[in-house]
Write a protein that holds these residues in place. Structure first.
Motif, mmCIF file in Angstrom:
data_model
loop_
_atom_site.group_PDB
_atom_site.id
_atom_site.type_symbol
_atom_site.label_atom_id
_atom_site.label_comp_id
_atom_site.label_asym_id
_atom_site.label_seq_id
_atom_site.Cartn_x
_atom_site.Cartn_y
_atom_site.Cartn_z
ATOM 1 N N UNK A 1 35.076 -7.909 54.216
ATOM 2 C CA UNK A 1 33.740 -7.715 53.646
ATOM 3 C C UNK A 1 33.716 -6.519 52.705
ATOM 4 N N UNK A 2 34.395 -5.444 53.102
ATOM 5 C CA UNK A 2 34.414 -4.251 52.258
ATOM 6 C C UNK A 2 35.146 -4.514 50.947
ATOM 7 N N UNK A 3 36.111 -5.434 50.993
ATOM 8 C CA UNK A 3 36.864 -5.766 49.776
ATOM 9 C C UNK A 3 36.094 -6.718 48.873
ATOM 10 N N UNK A 4 34.921 -7.169 49.362
ATOM 11 C CA UNK A 4 34.106 -8.065 48.545
ATOM 12 C C UNK A 4 34.645 -9.476 48.494
ATOM 13 N N UNK A 5 35.456 -9.844 49.493
ATOM 14 C CA UNK A 5 36.011 -11.192 49.541
ATOM 15 C C UNK A 5 35.026 -12.087 50.285
ATOM 16 N N UNK A 6 34.575 -13.120 49.624
ATOM 17 C CA UNK A 6 33.614 -14.029 50.248
ATOM 18 C C UNK A 6 34.280 -14.777 51.397
#
Length: 853
Positions: free
Chosen positions: A436-441
């Motif tokens: 989530x922190x990496x912005x991966x959906x």
């Protein structure tokens, strides 16, 4: 009429060319086929384009001559289902004569039959045809109407909708007809051939227009809705105003989008996506860091669980096991004479080291362990050490510090250090947080990441159980998602650098405007095929609309109105006035006038003569309104040249005796050359029709209907008051008497009694009718107004014995026509006595008819 044809030839020469062709075809064939209409549609479109060759249109002198009218008779109605409460098991037959009266009490089904005929024949006022409201909905509505067309028997099966074309000339009068001319304007039914021709031509125009509309409706627009923000661009405005005038060059100009346009658009998007580009750059770098951490952990864990490292760990494990085995074997030799088991084991060695720590740090500080000097004690049990104990402790220490034991300890430490090269893997919760922190959906990549670390955990958990290098599972390969995340991290870094540059820009409005135009052009390029199709559709619709203008019926309606003024209205008004006079209603001050012409239909209305205020409904009585409605109806339908049936539903409602007789006389006149069917619940009307028909030597048919347990409309015997006495008496003697006798012989005594009572009641009615028709020679009769004074002379043959005979029968059977007290009911006669009385009446009638004064 020759002048009419000449005038029409000139008039039609100024009409659209396709309409002239349609007129010529109508003169050749009274009805045009679907193929004709299809061809006329094509011609109309060519006419609109100016590509139709000019036709020649002329009207021969015989074009509108009066043709020979056909004949039509209604025969029966059967197989009725789902119509009101009608449920007859037998057909309703209309007889062979020209005037038929259908009699039934209220609720017997008369109105149901009339409503059904109105729907099948296409009457003006057709109300909703309900099913039986007291029954669940049936599967559907249906009926079968049998009829004769020009002497040929035919039938029409009606299935709840639609009109039988061959029966649409049947004229039906009921209460609703009063709304036609009295309550509103309506069109006269009859049209001379020339007006029928115009009506047909107007219908052709409407069919061609409808076909054009249908074609236009099929050309549904597939033009996509452009987003609202793109409508303000020059390209969007062009798209919104797209018309049939758009050229191929226009489409090329606004709908082309190449790779350089795409690159420019992407660059502009990078500069305008965020309102705070500097802050966004920080966010992207942070996201990039999380992504790098995620795939960095993956690569590190993959390396730690690589085949090479696993082999190294397994080799250290094997070495530790071997060294431990050698040390254990040495210990077994050293401690073979020990009185306790387990000496030299791992547990024992831990105890030994604990004792050493205690001795060196507490009990014997500064003295080597074990302390075997004089007076020393055991650090565990605190007993003074004996020489044997001192020797045992010394041998234990020699074993612990021996080479084999030291090698085993070093090997164990080496294995422990090798195992520690594999760090703890992140839990599923920790992994989800990092994703989530990496912005991966939470999509396919996120699932691949989770699955990769799950496989790593399985590999790590299996490693302690493996004892040989051959048992090590195949290594995991570097997953593709790591390359994808690496590329994404690189892209984020480049994008962050762009945002840093964007933070310094000050021309965002111009850039945004240019970007929006590029986006609009890209959108248009994606829908270029639909745009080209839309232009083609608009061109086609434009052509169809031009063609539809040529189907306008206004000129035809006006011309028909001019012709109708002389050919219809005057004759129609004259017929109405004549009908009013024939019905004895000349004193009713009403007049029939032409109201207007609408789409070629000549509309008429009834109004008060010389009245300053008030309409017909407010001024006329109910009876006057009814007689005026009948006059308007007859004036309308008698103008026709065909011989279609007339159907009247209770025509004398609200009429007094004078009007009633006038209406009946008119119906009798109509029946001389057309079939007339009258539905009524009045015995007086039944008798009046019979009386006036007999005066003109016209045979009448009487049909009776009644309600039954299964529904209404069931054909039944005609009322005894109107039936033939001889036939009714024969029916009592030959059929009903036998039915009662059979029931009695079969032991069905209650049923036999019911039949016998019914026969006594009907016999009493026949005796009463015999007094009217036979004894009194029909001078006066119930349900009939006239007094036949010429028959008075026949009363001379009457004798006292005749009166006593009939009086005795009346007295004997009168109890069966009146209420009977329960304490002393009238006893039924024996069947043989009843038969004897009926036979005596029959003999008396025959003798009395032959008797002369």
């Amino acid at each position: 009429m020759n002048n009419t044809e000449s005038t029409l030839t000139k008039w039609f020469s100024d009409r659209p060319q396709w309409l002239q062709i349609a007129a010529t075809r109508l003169l050749q064939n009274s009805e045009l086929s679907n193929q004709d209409i299809s061809e006329l549609v094509t011609m109309c479109r060519k006419d609109a384009d100016g590509t139709l060759s000019k036709p020649s249109c002329s009207f021969p002198s015989s074009a509108f001559s009066q043709g020979t009218a056909g004949t039509l008779r209604l025969c029966s109605i059967s197989d009725v289902e789902g119509v009101n409460a009608l449920a007859p098991k037998k057909p309703l037959e209309f007889g062979k004569g020209n005037i038929t009266t259908v009699y039934g009490n209220n609720g017997s089904g008369k109105s149901g039959y009339v409503r059904l005929l109105k729907h099948i024949c296409g009457a003006r006022e057709t109300e909703t045809l309900h099913r039986n409201v007291y029954e669940p909905d049936s599967a559907g509505q249906k009926a079968c109407v049998s009829y004769e067309k020009d002497g040929i028997k035919k039938s029409h099966k009606w299935s709840g909708q639609g009109v039988c074309d061959e029966l649409n000339s049947v004229d039906i009068f009921d209460t609703s007809f009063g709304k036609v001319f009295v309550g509103s304007e309506d069109e006269v039914s009859y049209e001379p051939p020339v007006l029928s021709f115009f009506s047909s031509l107007i219908l052709v125009c409407e069919k061609v227009a409808s076909a054009l509309d249908s074609e236009a409706n099929q050309q549904q627009s597939k033009k996509p809705n452009i987003p609202a923000d793109k409508k303000v661009t020059p390209e969007g405005k062009w798209y919104e105003s797209l018309s049939a005038k758009a050229t191929t060059q226009d489409i090329d100009k606004h709908c082309t989008f190449n790779s350089s346009d795409n690159k420019e658009m992407h660059t502009l998007q990078l500069r305008l996506t965020e309102q705070a580009p500097a802050e966004k750059a920080k966010q992207l770098r942070k996201q990039k860091q999380h992504i790098e951490t995620l795939f960095g952990d993956a690569l590190r864990c993959l390396e730690q669980l690589s085949e090479e490292n696993c082999r190294r760990i397994i080799a250290a494990k094997k070495k530790s096991i071997l060294k431990k085995a050698a040390a254990d074997a040495s210990a077994e030799k050293v401690f073979s004479d020990s009185e306790l088991d387990g000496i030299g084991s791992d547990v024992w060695q831990e105890l030994w080291e604990a004792a050493r720590n205690y001795s060196l740090s507490g009990a014997y500080q500064g003295i080597d362990y074990p302390n075997v000097s004089d007076g020393s004690r055991c650090v565990l049990c605190h007993q003074t050490l004996t020489e044997e104990a001192k020797n045992r402790l010394t041998s234990f220490e020699s074993f612990v510090k021996g080479e084999l034991q030291k090698a085993a300890i070093d090997a164990a430490k080496e294995y422990e250090l090798a195992s520690q090269t594999i760090e703890l893997l992140p839990t599923s919760e920790t992994l989800k947080t990092r994703i989530d922190a990496a912005g991966i959906a939470q999509d396919e990549i996120a699932s691949q990441v989770a699955e990769f670390f799950r496989q790593l955990q399985i590999r790590k958990d299996k490693l302690p159980e493996i004892d040989s290098e051959e048992a090590i599972p195949d290594p995991l390969s570097t997953p593709q998602w790591i390359e994808q995340l690496q590329a994404q991290a690189k892209s984020l870094g480049e994008l962050a650098a762009k945002y840093d540059e964007d933070a310094k820009s000050d021309n965002r409005a111009d850039i945004n405007k240019k970007l929006n135009s590029l986006q609009t052009r890209k959108w248009l390029s994606e829908h270029r095929s639909a745009i080209s199709d839309e232009v083609k559709r608009l061109k086609l619709l434009n052509q169809i609309q031009k063609a539809k203008k040529l189907t306008n019926t206004r000129a035809l309606s006006q011309k028909k109105g001019e012709l109708a003024e002389a050919l219809i209205t005057d004759a129609f008004v004259q017929r109405f006035n004549s009908e009013l006079k024939a019905l004895g209603a000349s004193q009713v001050k009403v007049e029939l006038v032409k109201a207007k012409v609408s789409k070629g239909r000549v509309l008429h209305k009834l109004q008060l003569q010389d009245a300053y205020q008030g309409g017909l409904a407010e001024v006329l009585s109910e009876g006057e309104s009814r007689i005026v409605s009948i006059a308007a109806f007859l004036a309308d339908v008698t103008g026709k040249t065909n011989q279609a049936p007339f159907v009247f539903d209770d025509p004398i409602s609200s009429l007094d005796q004078t009007y009633e007789e006038a209406v009946v006389k008119r119906l009798i006149e109509l029946s001389e050359d057309k079939q007339v069917i009258v539905f009524t619940h009045r015995l007086s009307l039944l008798g009046t029709i019979k009386h006036f028909a007999e005066k003109k030597s016209i045979k009448t048919d009487v049909v009776s209907i009644r309600p039954a347990g299964w529904g209404t409309g069931e054909p039944a015997p005609i009322p005894l008051s109107q039936s033939d006495i001889k036939s009714a008496l024969n029916s009592l003697m030959n059929q009903r008497y036998q039915d009662a006798k059979k029931a009695s012989e079969n032991g069905e005594f209650e049923h036999a009694e019911i039949l016998l009572k019914s026969m006594c009641s009907d016999f009493r009615t026949l005796v009463e009718r015999s007094i009217e028709n036979d004894l009194l020679c029909g001078v006066v009769q119930r349900f009939q107004r006239p007094v036949h004074s010429l028959k008075i002379k026949d009363l001379a043959k009457l004798r006292d014995a005749d009166c006593h005979f009939l009086d005795s029968l009346m007295t004997k059977y009168s109890g069966f026509e009146h209420s009977q007290p329960t304490e002393s009911p009238v006893e039924l006669p024996e069947p043989e006595d009843l038969m004897a009385d009926m036979a005596s009446l029959k003999s008396w009638r025959e003798e009395y008819a032959k008797r002369t004064a």
